[in-house]
Scaffold this active site. Sequence first.
Site, short mmCIF file in Angstrom:
data_model
loop_
_atom_site.label_atom_id
_atom_site.label_comp_id
_atom_site.label_asym_id
_atom_site.label_seq_id
_atom_site.Cartn_x
_atom_site.Cartn_y
_atom_site.Cartn_z
CD GLU A 25 -2.75 -1.48 2.34
OE1 GLU A 25 -2.71 -0.67 3.27
OE2 GLU A 25 -3.47 -2.51 2.37
CG ASN A 64 -0.75 -7.01 -1.28
OD1 ASN A 64 -1.35 -7.65 -2.15
ND2 ASN A 64 -1.22 -6.89 -0.04
CG HIS A 101 -10.04 -5.97 0.98
ND1 HIS A 101 -10.24 -7.01 1.87
CD2 HIS A 101 -8.72 -5.67 1.03
CE1 HIS A 101 -9.08 -7.31 2.44
NE2 HIS A 101 -8.14 -6.52 1.94
CD GLU A 123 -4.67 -7.88 1.88
OE1 GLU A 123 -5.56 -7.18 2.42
OE2 GLU A 123 -3.46 -7.62 1.96
CG ASP A 140 -12.75 -9.21 2.42
OD1 ASP A 140 -12.57 -8.36 1.52
OD2 ASP A 140 -12.35 -9.07 3.58
#
Length: 324
Positions: free
Chosen positions: A132, A173, A209, A238, A240
């Site tokens: 990030e 990432n 996400h 990651e 979801d």
Amino acid sequence: MAEQTLRAAAAERGFDVGAAVDADALATDPSYRRRLAREFTAVTPENALKMGPLRPSPDTYDFGDADAVVGFARAHDMRVRGHTLVWHNQTPSWFRPWEYTDDEIGEFLRTHVHTVAGRYRSAIDTWDVVNEAVADDGEMRETVWYDALGEEYLDLAFGWADEVAPDADLYYNDYGADAVNGKSDAVYDLLSRLLGRGVPVDGVGLQLHALGDWPDPDSVAENVARFRDLGLDVEITEMDVAFPAGEAPPDALARQADYYAEVVETCLDAGVDSLTVWGVDDARTWLRSFREFPERYTGDPLLFDDAGDPKPAYHAVRDALGRS
Ligand code: G3I
């Protein structure tokens, strides 16, 4: 006859399906351990490898949780994604950057990367080296690392990781850069600059996400293709999937399942061979405890429900992997 597990379907396909691992759950809940080993091919420690949890004081490291996750993965023949060596969040509470010169910040980071990536050189084959670094507006994020070292902190971090873990795949990432958009343009530009300077970056992790606003799979495919054209590997790191709180439709679980399946199909078509979900079961999702997120999103974004039973999303991912 017993149904095929997700892990078996993934393995047959040569695909990794990973899960972020909660070290406390791993230590205390036998059913969590069984589910993790039975259903997933890979793990990412959700917090245990971050600088804060690893470093209780300036002179000590606590590798207990990280060793437990890595040891579990080894014992069950699972791959480990190391997350993450350099991030602006979850730095140690005792770390007061203003007490360091810029050179000392560089030395601090070098020691950290060497110590952590070096310790796991034979156990962790993929690292999120930097997490990030790009802000939501596409500018470089103003972090302690950026303020001290400029953009070169990424060059240095990847270089240090490569020195001590030369066989590991080294990833950048980020979140919000899953589809083609202003942020992924900025990440693309950053990675182009790093590669142009000969920095040893092997891949880009798209977090995915999907919170309220779900990235369009066609646009994700287009985005993956341009990173792969740069010569980078791409993983979904990651994932979801949640609705805005109070706005879940009656068929929410089916729609969530369809979206998971679409993303898996996109991966298979686009040459992405690893997808990690950010947790095993809904009971432990970060969305239920993180800042104001419980008021913003439904707290059921994963493949297993609160009781640890498989959801429609689980079956959708497994079936998508089984389709030719
Ligand atoms: O373990 C401590 C506990 O001892 C303490 O009493 C409690 C009080 O706040 O905090 C506990 O630590 C929390 C930790 O999660 C473990 O539960 C931290 O406060 C909390 O900030 C931390 O949140 C993590 C978050 O990163 C930190 O930014 C989430 O679990 C984790 O899922 C999340 O993961 C990030 C990825 O690393 C990067 N991408 C985004 C993703 C979601 O934010």
